[in-house]
Enzyme design. Structure first.
Site, PDB file in Angstrom:
ATOM      1  N   SER A 128       0.830  -1.213   0.000  1.00 20.77           N
ATOM      2  CA  SER A 128       0.000   0.000   0.000  1.00 20.77           C
ATOM      3  C   SER A 128       0.864   1.263   0.000  1.00 20.77           C
ATOM      4  O   SER A 128       1.939   1.282   0.592  1.00 20.77           O
ATOM      5  CB  SER A 128      -0.900  -0.008   1.242  1.00 20.77           C
ATOM      6  OG  SER A 128      -1.510   1.250   1.428  1.00 20.77           O
ATOM      7  N   TYR A 153      -1.642  -0.882  10.740  1.00 19.63           N
ATOM      8  CA  TYR A 153      -1.956  -1.538   9.445  1.00 19.63           C
ATOM      9  C   TYR A 153      -0.866  -1.189   8.428  1.00 19.63           C
ATOM     10  O   TYR A 153      -0.278  -2.075   7.805  1.00 19.63           O
ATOM     11  CB  TYR A 153      -3.333  -1.088   8.927  1.00 19.63           C
ATOM     12  CG  TYR A 153      -3.453  -1.250   7.437  1.00 19.63           C
ATOM     13  CD1 TYR A 153      -3.302  -0.166   6.586  1.00 19.63           C
ATOM     14  CD2 TYR A 153      -3.648  -2.510   6.873  1.00 19.63           C
ATOM     15  CE1 TYR A 153      -3.352  -0.328   5.214  1.00 19.63           C
ATOM     16  CE2 TYR A 153      -3.703  -2.683   5.499  1.00 19.63           C
ATOM     17  CZ  TYR A 153      -3.544  -1.586   4.674  1.00 19.63           C
ATOM     18  OH  TYR A 153      -3.580  -1.752   3.315  1.00 19.63           O
ATOM     19  N   LYS A 157       2.294  -3.567   6.429  1.00 15.28           N
ATOM     20  CA  LYS A 157       2.584  -3.660   4.989  1.00 15.28           C
ATOM     21  C   LYS A 157       4.085  -3.472   4.759  1.00 15.28           C
ATOM     22  O   LYS A 157       4.719  -4.186   4.000  1.00 15.28           O
ATOM     23  CB  LYS A 157       1.786  -2.599   4.220  1.00 15.28           C
ATOM     24  CG  LYS A 157       0.304  -2.914   4.097  1.00 15.28           C
ATOM     25  CD  LYS A 157       0.081  -4.232   3.376  1.00 15.28           C
ATOM     26  CE  LYS A 157      -1.383  -4.568   3.231  1.00 15.28           C
ATOM     27  NZ  LYS A 157      -1.593  -5.895   2.615  1.00 15.28           N
TER      28      LYS A 157
END
Ligand code: WQD
Length: 340
Positions: A128, A153, A157
């Site tokens: 992302s 989050y 990644k």
């Protein structure tokens, strides 16, 4: 690179399902692994309806090494993996970081261990643009600094990218690409698959379409005092079909043995749009009004981020072709089928 069999973890999810459709249509044989914790089993039937075939699927958690081992034994000729399966709610990751490290990082390590034991040496990873954080440089390049993530989050990644990179350095035959997504929006033009509304949408476009459908009273625009053309945040909104196609090109690139081992690629359109521009475009292409008001900034939002797209074009020969209008038209068509 047709008829190669590829395991798609999270293949019943939003981007996963669209990628399964594009894989099959590009001549690959997709096999889905999904635990349906954040997706719907009905999506498999809808994929089958679009493709007029029966896509093989396994229900389970890709953190379960024994189960992964079994799948690779049963599906002997799997030659690559696209790894989508992960928890992806930014706000939830702040409340429950351990769930995110356990699921996202834990499953990544399990998958790599079993791929290694099964000698499967091709991986495309769903990453992302959130890894760039509040980058001063816009559009962001793959060489732009990776800043401390704004959320657990986002950090999972970045950590997964580093794990894949380090593993690829340890095994010459293992090739991987991390695709850094910008903002995926829209749905398949058949309106058979799209972004499933599970709970209150955190993301802009599903919230807009639910407001237009009367499910939500009013959209709140999170701040209009940013240093942007109209004061609202800028993002790079990419049609999910274009994003799905990037995964096919990434696999082709690896299977054609062009890959150096590990690399990261931005997957965006190269254009930035403000929140208000998205709302106005949604209203225009769908000939309706969206009820919204201006609220306060949302913590963690970056002011502007959009993608430099040169590397995707030069390295894997991919660039987006669908427009913001196409995506917002498809998003509304999908929303309307959900209401039926
Ligand atoms: C876009 C813009 C909001 C909702 C996140 C993750 C990213 C990826 C995509 C998982 C922002 C504004 C939004 C609303 C608003 N997620 N907004 N009102 O935050 O850019 O990216 O989702 O893979 O990793 O970080 O996307 O759609 O939430 O927000 O004004 O009700 O819309 O402030 O400027 P974001 P988003």
């Amino acid at each position: 690179m047709g008829n190669r069999k590829v395991l798609v973890t999270g293949g019943a999810g939003y981007i996963g399902s669209h990628t399964v459709v594009e894989l099959f249509q590009a001549g690959y044989t997709p096999v889905i692994l999904d635990d349906f914790s954040n997706s719907d089993k009905k999506t498999i039937n809808r994929i089958n309806k679009i493709l007029n075939t029966e896509v093989k699927f396994f229900e389970g958690d890709c953190g379960n090494e024994d189960y992964l081992e079994k799948i690779f034994l049963l599906e002997k000729d799997i030659s690559g993996v696209i790894h989508f399966a992960a928890s992806k709610a930014v706000a939830e990751s702040v409340q429950n970081p351990l769930k995110y490290y356990d699921n996202n990082v834990g499953s990544m390590i399990s998958l790599l261990k079993v791929m290694n034991r099964s000698d499967i040496n091709c991986l495309v990873f769903s990453s992302s643009c959130t890894v760039y954080g509040n980058s001063a440089e816009q559009p962001v390049r793959e060489t732009s600094p990776v800043l401390p993530a704004e959320s657990p989050y986002g950090n999972t990644k970045h950590v997964c990218e580093q794990i894949i990179r380090d593993f690829s350095f340890s095994k010459e035959s293992f090739k991987a690409l991390s695709l850094r997504y910008f903002n995926p929006i829209g749905a398949h033009p058949s309106a058979l698959i799209g972004e499933l509304p599970i709970g209150t949408p955190a993301n802009l476009v599903p919230y807009i379409s639910q407001t237009a459908a009367g499910i939500r009273e009013e959209l709140t625009v999170f701040g209009n005092d940013y240093n942007t053309p109209d004061g609202t945040c800028v993002r790079d909104y990419i049609h999910v079909i274009d994003l799905a196609k990037a995964h096919i090109r990434a696999l082709d690139y690896i299977f054609q043995n062009k890959s150096a081992g590990y690399d990261v690629i931005n997957c965006g359109t190269g254009k930035g749009n403000t929140v208000l521009e998205v709302i106005k475009t949604f209203e225009k292409v769908n000939n309706l009004m969206v009820n919204y008001s201006i609220g306060t900034r949302r913590p963690g939002d970056v002011e502007a981020i959009y993608s430099n797209v040169d590397k995707a074009k030069d390295l894997i020969g991919w660039q987006s072709s669908l427009t913001l209008e196409d995506a917002l038209r498809d998003a509304w068509k999908w929303e309307q089928t959900l209401q039926k």
